[in-house]
Design a protein around this motif. Structure first.
Motif, mmCIF file in Angstrom:
data_model
loop_
_atom_site.group_PDB
_atom_site.id
_atom_site.type_symbol
_atom_site.label_atom_id
_atom_site.label_comp_id
_atom_site.label_asym_id
_atom_site.label_seq_id
_atom_site.Cartn_x
_atom_site.Cartn_y
_atom_site.Cartn_z
ATOM 1 N N GLY A 171 -24.518 4.056 -19.050
ATOM 2 C CA GLY A 171 -24.881 5.155 -18.165
ATOM 3 C C GLY A 171 -24.221 5.096 -16.803
ATOM 4 N N SER A 172 -24.996 5.462 -15.764
ATOM 5 C CA SER A 172 -24.416 5.595 -14.429
ATOM 6 C C SER A 172 -23.965 4.231 -13.869
ATOM 7 C CB SER A 172 -25.414 6.248 -13.479
ATOM 8 O OG SER A 172 -26.632 5.536 -13.509
ATOM 9 N N GLU A 173 -24.657 3.171 -14.277
ATOM 10 C CA GLU A 173 -24.261 1.828 -13.825
ATOM 11 C C GLU A 173 -22.831 1.519 -14.304
ATOM 12 O OE1 GLU A 173 -26.467 -1.463 -15.518
ATOM 13 O OE2 GLU A 173 -26.114 -2.705 -13.751
ATOM 14 N N LEU A 174 -22.570 1.882 -15.568
ATOM 15 C CA LEU A 174 -21.244 1.640 -16.146
ATOM 16 C C LEU A 174 -20.196 2.533 -15.479
ATOM 17 C CD1 LEU A 174 -19.382 0.350 -18.319
ATOM 18 C CD2 LEU A 174 -20.090 2.191 -19.865
ATOM 19 N N THR A 175 -20.520 3.809 -15.341
ATOM 20 C CA THR A 175 -19.575 4.757 -14.742
ATOM 21 C C THR A 175 -19.202 4.308 -13.325
ATOM 22 O OG1 THR A 175 -20.635 6.500 -16.008
ATOM 23 C CG2 THR A 175 -19.182 7.199 -14.227
ATOM 24 N N ALA A 176 -20.232 3.978 -12.534
ATOM 25 C CA ALA A 176 -19.969 3.528 -11.161
ATOM 26 C C ALA A 176 -19.136 2.246 -11.163
ATOM 27 C CB ALA A 176 -21.291 3.308 -10.435
ATOM 28 N N GLY A 177 -19.448 1.355 -12.093
ATOM 29 C CA GLY A 177 -18.741 0.076 -12.185
ATOM 30 C C GLY A 177 -17.264 0.261 -12.492
ATOM 31 N N ILE A 178 -16.963 1.081 -13.504
ATOM 32 C CA ILE A 178 -15.544 1.270 -13.867
ATOM 33 C C ILE A 178 -14.807 2.025 -12.769
ATOM 34 C CG2 ILE A 178 -13.914 2.046 -15.630
ATOM 35 C CD1 ILE A 178 -15.922 1.891 -17.689
ATOM 36 N N ASN A 179 -15.482 3.017 -12.169
ATOM 37 C CA ASN A 179 -14.851 3.733 -11.049
ATOM 38 C C ASN A 179 -14.441 2.753 -9.953
ATOM 39 O OD1 ASN A 179 -15.156 6.191 -12.270
ATOM 40 N ND2 ASN A 179 -16.967 6.790 -11.084
ATOM 41 N N LYS A 180 -15.341 1.825 -9.659
ATOM 42 C CA LYS A 180 -15.080 0.842 -8.606
ATOM 43 C C LYS A 180 -13.896 -0.051 -8.972
ATOM 44 C CE LYS A 180 -17.477 -2.715 -6.045
ATOM 45 N NZ LYS A 180 -18.606 -3.611 -6.017
ATOM 46 N N LEU A 181 -13.851 -0.469 -10.236
ATOM 47 C CA LEU A 181 -12.733 -1.321 -10.672
ATOM 48 C C LEU A 181 -11.403 -0.611 -10.469
ATOM 49 C CD1 LEU A 181 -13.805 -2.986 -14.063
ATOM 50 C CD2 LEU A 181 -13.747 -4.015 -11.788
ATOM 51 N N VAL A 182 -11.381 0.687 -10.801
ATOM 52 C CA VAL A 182 -10.143 1.453 -10.713
ATOM 53 C C VAL A 182 -9.773 1.713 -9.247
ATOM 54 C CG1 VAL A 182 -9.150 3.733 -11.174
ATOM 55 C CG2 VAL A 182 -10.323 2.499 -13.003
ATOM 56 N N GLU A 183 -10.786 2.133 -8.465
ATOM 57 C CA GLU A 183 -10.503 2.521 -7.082
ATOM 58 C C GLU A 183 -10.160 1.328 -6.179
ATOM 59 O OE1 GLU A 183 -14.032 4.712 -6.109
ATOM 60 O OE2 GLU A 183 -13.526 6.239 -7.597
ATOM 61 N N GLU A 184 -10.801 0.197 -6.441
ATOM 62 C CA GLU A 184 -10.613 -0.944 -5.545
ATOM 63 C C GLU A 184 -9.946 -2.113 -6.252
ATOM 64 O OE1 GLU A 184 -14.311 -1.802 -3.373
ATOM 65 O OE2 GLU A 184 -14.986 0.138 -4.117
ATOM 66 N N TYR A 185 -9.143 -1.789 -7.276
ATOM 67 C CA TYR A 185 -8.573 -2.832 -8.135
ATOM 68 C C TYR A 185 -7.906 -3.958 -7.340
ATOM 69 C CZ TYR A 185 -6.086 -5.012 -12.016
ATOM 70 O OH TYR A 185 -5.630 -5.928 -12.933
ATOM 71 N N ASP A 186 -7.011 -3.580 -6.418
ATOM 72 C CA ASP A 186 -6.259 -4.619 -5.686
ATOM 73 C C ASP A 186 -7.169 -5.516 -4.843
ATOM 74 O OD1 ASP A 186 -3.859 -3.897 -6.711
ATOM 75 O OD2 ASP A 186 -3.398 -2.483 -5.096
ATOM 76 N N HIS A 187 -8.293 -4.957 -4.390
ATOM 77 C CA HIS A 187 -9.180 -5.738 -3.515
ATOM 78 C C HIS A 187 -10.188 -6.565 -4.289
ATOM 79 C CE1 HIS A 187 -7.606 -3.808 -0.001
ATOM 80 N NE2 HIS A 187 -7.721 -2.656 -0.618
ATOM 81 N N ILE A 188 -10.779 -5.962 -5.338
ATOM 82 C CA ILE A 188 -11.886 -6.678 -5.978
ATOM 83 C C ILE A 188 -11.507 -7.340 -7.293
ATOM 84 C CG2 ILE A 188 -13.682 -5.285 -4.870
ATOM 85 C CD1 ILE A 188 -14.039 -3.855 -7.568
ATOM 86 N N VAL A 189 -10.391 -6.954 -7.896
ATOM 87 C CA VAL A 189 -10.052 -7.538 -9.199
ATOM 88 C C VAL A 189 -8.952 -8.590 -9.080
ATOM 89 C CG1 VAL A 189 -9.257 -7.073 -11.547
ATOM 90 C CG2 VAL A 189 -10.788 -5.454 -10.427
ATOM 91 N N VAL A 190 -7.851 -8.237 -8.441
ATOM 92 C CA VAL A 190 -6.716 -9.165 -8.360
ATOM 93 C C VAL A 190 -7.044 -10.306 -7.409
ATOM 94 C CG1 VAL A 190 -4.250 -9.359 -7.868
ATOM 95 C CG2 VAL A 190 -5.162 -7.200 -8.736
ATOM 96 N N PRO A 191 -6.865 -11.559 -7.852
ATOM 97 C CA PRO A 191 -7.110 -12.688 -6.941
ATOM 98 C C PRO A 191 -6.151 -12.632 -5.745
ATOM 99 C CG PRO A 191 -6.800 -13.438 -9.224
ATOM 100 C CD PRO A 191 -6.434 -11.992 -9.180
ATOM 101 N N LYS A 192 -6.582 -13.162 -4.625
ATOM 102 C CA LYS A 192 -5.763 -13.107 -3.397
ATOM 103 C C LYS A 192 -4.461 -13.889 -3.586
ATOM 104 C CE LYS A 192 -8.541 -10.586 -1.011
ATOM 105 N NZ LYS A 192 -8.821 -9.864 -2.268
ATOM 106 N N HIS A 193 -4.547 -15.014 -4.278
ATOM 107 C CA HIS A 193 -3.330 -15.750 -4.599
ATOM 108 C C HIS A 193 -3.584 -16.522 -5.888
ATOM 109 C CE1 HIS A 193 -5.892 -18.688 -2.668
ATOM 110 N NE2 HIS A 193 -5.862 -17.932 -1.566
ATOM 111 N N GLY A 194 -2.510 -17.011 -6.469
ATOM 112 C CA GLY A 194 -2.685 -17.736 -7.709
ATOM 113 C C GLY A 194 -1.370 -17.793 -8.458
ATOM 114 N N ARG A 195 -1.360 -18.569 -9.508
ATOM 115 C CA ARG A 195 -0.165 -18.828 -10.286
ATOM 116 C C ARG A 195 0.492 -17.531 -10.801
ATOM 117 N NH1 ARG A 195 0.925 -23.160 -14.835
ATOM 118 N NH2 ARG A 195 -0.914 -24.206 -14.060
ATOM 119 N N TYR A 196 -0.362 -16.538 -11.142
ATOM 120 C CA TYR A 196 0.168 -15.317 -11.750
ATOM 121 C C TYR A 196 0.038 -14.097 -10.844
ATOM 122 C CZ TYR A 196 -0.080 -18.331 -15.822
ATOM 123 O OH TYR A 196 0.072 -19.380 -16.693
#
Ligand SMILES: [Zn+2]
Ligand SMILES: [Zn+2]
Length: 267
Positions: free
Chosen positions: A240-265
């Motif tokens: 439901g809305s929890e999922l929709t909001a969650g995926i929206n957030k992943l897409v909108e803030e991908y570089d900030h909240i998903v990609v690690p700040k630094h790392g091997r890859y």
């Protein structure tokens, strides 16, 4: 397992989710030409084979066997019970073409990156097995057109990034998605969150994800499907809305909240 207990595992009509220590599997009914058959998606952590078989028998009846196993990808925590299950049942395993080298002993996964995610699960990740298993003739390539053999109501979406041949399974009738590790609903890098199964949407487990650009494209593909229920490889189902909001957030803030700040890859 009584009816009430079984209902706790019911994700949607005909679909049940079970957790093997840290990773989920799904039991999916309504399969085969007759729609009376069933399929298992993923095969859990090492030594979980007997547990998976017991879960399946409780849902589907004692002595019954599935007609296939479908893999979202070949990481050790998603194929651990396979050897046991394939000894019990003479059934095929389906996986994406690009995942086959990791399932037939040809290629090992890249080393995990313990520096990302800041948690015990990340620090321990160099200890996780990454050596290819060899299923030999038992593993078959999924058709290129997105259909899944024995699962007429479902199609698969190629969602690489976490692994090259990673797939997610989608059922159009109720917009249910079996995500695998393309995104998950627990902070898998943290042992405490994993232990408590604290529900929170996240990108793929960071220590095991070598391609963050491709992983983003994959999350966008899933976002475009507008799923209503998600059963992920790690964490609790989300809807439901929890999922929709969650995926929206992943897409909108991908570089900030998903990609690690630094790392091997991380480039
Ligand atoms: Zn994985
Ligand atoms: Zn996983």
């Amino acid at each position: 397992m009584d009816k009430e207990e079984l209902n706790e595992h019911k994700v949607a009509e005909g679909v049940y989710g079970f957790r093997t220590a840290i990773a989920n599997i799904a039991i999916v009914g309504g399969c085969g030409d007759s729609r009376d058959e069933w399929v298992i998606v993923d095969a859990g952590v090492p030594f979980s084979g007997p547990f998976i078989k017991r879960c399946a028998e409780r849902v589907m009846g004692k002595g019954k066997k599935p007609i296939a196993i479908v893999l979202t990808h070949g990481h050790f925590d998603h194929v651990g019970g396979l050897k046991y299950l394939l000894n019990q049942w003479d059934i095929p395993v389906y996986a994406h073409k690009e995942e086959l080298p990791f399932l037939t002993g040809e290629k090992n996964y890249l080393p995990p990156d313990p520096s990302v995610g800041m948690g015990l699960m990340s620090l321990l990740s160099p200890l996780y097995p990454r050596k290819a298993i060899n299923l030999g003739e038992r593993v078959r390539e999924l058709p290129e057109n997105g259909t899944i053999p024995e699962m007429p109501d479902w199609r698969y979406i190629h969602t690489p990034g976490h692994t090259q041949g990673h797939i997610s399974l989608f059922r159009d009738t109720d917009k249910l998605i079996i995500v695998g590790d393309a995104f998950i609903t627990v902070k898998q890098e943290s042992a405490l969150a994993v232990l408590n199964q604290t529900k929170e949407i996240h990108g793929p487990p960071a220590y095991f994800t070598p391609d963050w650009e491709t992983a983003e494209v994959s999350i966008r593909k899933l976002h475009a499907l507008q799923p209503r229920i998600a059963l992920t490889g790690h964490g609790k189902p989300m809807a439901g809305s929890e999922l929709t909001a969650g995926i929206n957030k992943l897409v909108e803030e991908y570089d900030h909240i998903v990609v690690p700040k630094h790392g091997r890859y991380v480039h």
